[in-house]
Design a protein around this motif. Structure first.
Motif, mmCIF file in Angstrom:
data_model
loop_
_atom_site.group_PDB
_atom_site.id
_atom_site.type_symbol
_atom_site.label_atom_id
_atom_site.label_comp_id
_atom_site.label_asym_id
_atom_site.label_seq_id
_atom_site.Cartn_x
_atom_site.Cartn_y
_atom_site.Cartn_z
ATOM 1 N N ARG A 1 17.631 58.470 39.199
ATOM 2 C CA ARG A 1 17.127 59.832 39.397
ATOM 3 C C ARG A 1 16.555 60.393 38.099
ATOM 4 O O ARG A 1 15.503 61.026 38.094
ATOM 5 N N GLN A 2 17.245 60.143 37.001
ATOM 6 C CA GLN A 2 16.769 60.616 35.700
ATOM 7 C C GLN A 2 15.433 59.956 35.350
ATOM 8 O O GLN A 2 14.502 60.613 34.873
ATOM 9 N N ASP A 3 15.346 58.655 35.583
ATOM 10 C CA ASP A 3 14.089 57.941 35.309
ATOM 11 C C ASP A 3 12.959 58.474 36.186
ATOM 12 O O ASP A 3 11.820 58.610 35.728
ATOM 13 N N THR A 4 13.269 58.774 37.431
ATOM 14 C CA THR A 4 12.256 59.312 38.346
ATOM 15 C C THR A 4 11.755 60.664 37.857
ATOM 16 O O THR A 4 10.554 60.930 37.873
ATOM 17 N N LYS A 5 12.667 61.504 37.392
ATOM 18 C CA LYS A 5 12.259 62.804 36.854
ATOM 19 C C LYS A 5 11.347 62.627 35.645
ATOM 20 O O LYS A 5 10.347 63.337 35.489
ATOM 21 N N GLN A 6 11.677 61.678 34.784
ATOM 22 C CA GLN A 6 10.856 61.425 33.597
ATOM 23 C C GLN A 6 9.473 60.912 33.996
ATOM 24 O O GLN A 6 8.463 61.314 33.418
ATOM 25 N N ASP B 1 5.866 62.586 33.186
ATOM 26 C CA ASP B 1 4.752 61.842 32.596
ATOM 27 C C ASP B 1 3.500 61.961 33.456
ATOM 28 O O ASP B 1 2.388 62.077 32.937
ATOM 29 N N THR B 2 3.670 61.936 34.767
ATOM 30 C CA THR B 2 2.524 62.080 35.680
ATOM 31 C C THR B 2 1.866 63.443 35.492
ATOM 32 O O THR B 2 0.642 63.540 35.435
ATOM 33 N N ARG B 3 2.671 64.490 35.374
ATOM 34 C CA ARG B 3 2.108 65.826 35.144
ATOM 35 C C ARG B 3 1.354 65.877 33.821
ATOM 36 O O ARG B 3 0.273 66.466 33.739
ATOM 37 N N GLU B 4 1.915 65.256 32.796
ATOM 38 C CA GLU B 4 1.245 65.244 31.499
ATOM 39 C C GLU B 4 -0.077 64.482 31.573
ATOM 40 O O GLU B 4 -1.074 64.891 30.965
ATOM 41 N N ILE B 5 -0.100 63.385 32.303
ATOM 42 C CA ILE B 5 -1.336 62.609 32.455
ATOM 43 C C ILE B 5 -2.395 63.438 33.172
ATOM 44 O O ILE B 5 -3.561 63.462 32.779
ATOM 45 N N LYS B 6 -1.992 64.146 34.220
ATOM 46 C CA LYS B 6 -2.945 64.993 34.940
ATOM 47 C C LYS B 6 -3.487 66.079 34.028
ATOM 48 O O LYS B 6 -4.681 66.396 34.071
ATOM 49 N N ARG C 1 4.280 54.439 31.647
ATOM 50 C CA ARG C 1 4.744 54.908 32.951
ATOM 51 C C ARG C 1 4.860 53.732 33.925
ATOM 52 O O ARG C 1 5.824 53.638 34.681
ATOM 53 N N GLN C 2 3.891 52.841 33.910
ATOM 54 C CA GLN C 2 3.952 51.665 34.782
ATOM 55 C C GLN C 2 5.160 50.802 34.427
ATOM 56 O O GLN C 2 5.845 50.295 35.313
ATOM 57 N N GLU C 3 5.404 50.641 33.134
ATOM 58 C CA GLU C 3 6.562 49.860 32.716
ATOM 59 C C GLU C 3 7.853 50.525 33.192
ATOM 60 O O GLU C 3 8.784 49.845 33.629
ATOM 61 N N ASP C 4 7.900 51.844 33.108
ATOM 62 C CA ASP C 4 9.076 52.573 33.590
ATOM 63 C C ASP C 4 9.261 52.375 35.093
ATOM 64 O O ASP C 4 10.389 52.223 35.573
ATOM 65 N N LYS C 5 8.155 52.389 35.819
ATOM 66 C CA LYS C 5 8.244 52.171 37.266
ATOM 67 C C LYS C 5 8.791 50.779 37.565
ATOM 68 O O LYS C 5 9.627 50.614 38.461
#
Length: 160
Positions: free
Chosen positions: A37-42, A46-51, A139-143
């Motif tokens: 869950r913590q990783d998903t929040k991060q 990151d997605t918001r920052e990329i946008k 982000r891809q690596e985190d996924k």
């Protein structure tokens, strides 16, 4: 001396083994879920920052395009001044030609400054794009890590 070292080592091993066995599989799964869950929040952050970075880059690109259009207009104006200066020289009007020459030189200085600003903006955009790409790769690596953790968790849960 050997006895103390041996007792300390035995105590350490007993603490480590107690800690390893104290955590039940259910507790491990709960811990894994909390970490996921913590990783998903991060990742969402990151997605918001990329946008946001994409929006900033788009605005900068628009500014560069507007600067290029203005530069083109100023170049045309400089060419018109050069043509008018040439016409003044043909007619023998040296004072008018000198004024047009000075105006043309001023335009060329302005054009040079704008070119430098455009190049600077393009470099900034390139740096933003590189940063964005690095963030996307992370982000891809985190996924991938999250998917591996999820698969491990599911595998461990199936053992229960």
């Amino acid at each position: 001396m050997k006895t103390n070292t041996l007792m300390i080592t035995a105590g350490l091993f007993s603490m480590i083994s107690a800690a390893a066995f104290a955590q039940t599989p259910v507790a491990q799964v709960q811990h894994d879920n909390a970490q996921i869950r913590q990783d998903t929040k991060q990742i969402h952050q990151d997605t918001r920052e990329i946008k946001h970075d994409n929006a900033v880059i788009a605005v900068k690109k628009d500014e560069v395009a507007a600067g290029k259009q203005q530069l083109h207009a100023e170049k045309q104006e400089s060419k018109a001044l050069a043509h008018a200066e040439h016409q003044e020289l043909k007619q023998g009007n040296l004072a008018g030609a000198a004024q047009l020459d000075q105006a043309r030189r001023n335009e060329q200085v302005a054009i040079k400054q704008q070119k430098q600003e455009i190049r600077h903006d393009q470099k900034v955009i390139a740096h933003h794009a590189v940063d964005k790409h690095a963030t996307q790769v992370a982000r891809q690596e985190d996924k991938v890590d999250r998917r591996l953790d999820t698969a491990k968790r599911d595998h461990d849960a199936n053992k229960l």
